[in-house]
Design an enzyme around this catalytic site. Sequence first.
Site: not given
Ligand SMILES: Nc1ncnc2c1ncn2[C@@H]1O[C@H](COP(=O)(O)OS(=O)(=O)O)[C@@H](OP(=O)(O)O)[C@H]1O
Ligand SMILES: [Mg+2]
Ligand SMILES: [Mg+2]
Length: 453
Positions: A124, A221, A361, A364, A378
């Site tokens: 990252d 991540t 991520s 999608k 979402k």
């Molecule tokens: N609590 C909560 N609610 C909604 N979204 C959140 C939450 N926590 C984190 N994030 C953000 O979601 C990013 C990950 O998105 P994803 O589509 O990968 O979600 S998941 O990991 O498949 O559930 C993730 O992005 P990255 O941190 O870049 O991985 C977060 O920015």
């Molecule tokens: Mg990120």
């Molecule tokens: Mg992050």
Amino acid sequence: MPLYTANLASKLPHRFGFTRTNASSLPNYAGLKPFFLFFPSTHVHNSSQNRICSSVPSSSSIMEGNKHVGPLISGPKSLSQELKVAVGAVQMACFLCQRVQSNLLTSNGQIQAKDDNSPVTVADWSVQAIISWILSKSFGSKNVSIVAEEDVQTLSKPGADRLLKAVVETVNECLCEAYRFGLEGPESTLCTSEVLEAISRCNSSGGPTGRFWTLDPVDGTLGFIRGDQYAVALALIEDGEVVLGVLGCPNYPMRKEWLCYSPRYHSIISKLSTATSESWDKGCVIYAQKGSGEAWMQPLIHANKKLVWPNSAISIHVSSIDDPALATFCEPVEKANSSHSFTAGLAHSVGLRNQPLRVYSMVKYAAIARGDAEIFMKFARAGYKEKIWDHAAGVVIIQEAGGVVTDARGCLLNFSNGMYLEGLDRGVIACAGANLHDKIIRAVDASWNSSCL
Ligand SMILES: Nc1ncnc2c1ncn2[C@@H]1O[C@H](COP(=O)(O)OS(=O)(=O)O)[C@@H](OP(=O)(O)O)[C@H]1O
Ligand SMILES: [Mg+2]
Ligand SMILES: [Mg+2]
Ligand SMILES: [Mg+2]
């Protein structure tokens, strides 16, 4: 039992898999146009769908001297230089991530938890540093503002020197390969303070006027740590509008036949690419410029190969399926990030029959843009504020590939209020077409009041 991608996945507790549930909707890779940085002319045919473009000049590409620098971008104004640098930087970032991911299991301590308990890794920080450095080098640091996810707080803490050293080494190892991605690297290695500066300068406040980049160095991540899907996401925003977006998806193969379904985890899988060493099945980079009416996909460049893969691009388009009974929807893997029960109820009321694909991520968004799925939904819990870097690149790519992205009330996402998607109503809905989108919006309205979200 489907094969798994890279060795990493086979050692990890988490598995992933995906494909469309009916082969009839293979994306139509309609056009073939050269992108930029042509190498010795190579005709590479992939077995099934398309001829990879050769270095034959195409009337629809822009030339600089004898080099192609990109498809003729119509739209309000050409951002071909910004797109060229952004695609090269994301390609290089994907190369970095694959290197870090492969030794993530061996070198402990490279995974940290931030104050909000979300994970952050050497990748990252390193990706944020190299993309920040490349953008400044390419356009002049005074002309570059960046809103990005990471900061140097954890790296600056006492006892973080081993972690910081790992980041500095990773950044320099990658930047010395910049030429392979059509980019100019530094004359000498960056020192620690230069790396920290490159990361920390990504603290622009964004806003409704002017130009800034928004970067999620590793989106998903959690998926990255688990050897699953993740993305490098870079977008350019001008006067509140996303004008270009690039998504690097290192674990999302170019060719659909390299995807298969893991029933147990309802998500994406890329088979072990034993059949071919072509980079077609190692991952892809998808990009689009607003107003061009086209979205593009090219294979990952593998810098450690002697002949760097010719940068050829295939145009992609959303699926033409608009019957809910045939459509497939994607949603986040973590139910903490989106209500699976709410989307299950919605899917039932709309008449969606296929199992949901749970994918980490903005892959999608990539799946919708290239026709591998038709809907992304979402619904974060109340109080969660979506960040612009988690959506900007995916939104413009789906829009230019022919799809639609709004909040749950049907309003376009608003990127003009700083780092958050202010005013976002209830959730994010991305669809391949207006018919499906309309059905989902109506269903949300009908069921929202009866839900307790
Ligand atoms: N609590 C909560 N609610 C909604 N979204 C959140 C939450 N926590 C984190 N994030 C953000 O979601 C990013 C990950 O998105 P994803 O589509 O990968 O979600 S998941 O990991 O498949 O559930 C993730 O992005 P990255 O941190 O870049 O991985 C977060 O920015
Ligand atoms: Mg990120
Ligand atoms: Mg992050
Ligand atoms: Mg993210």
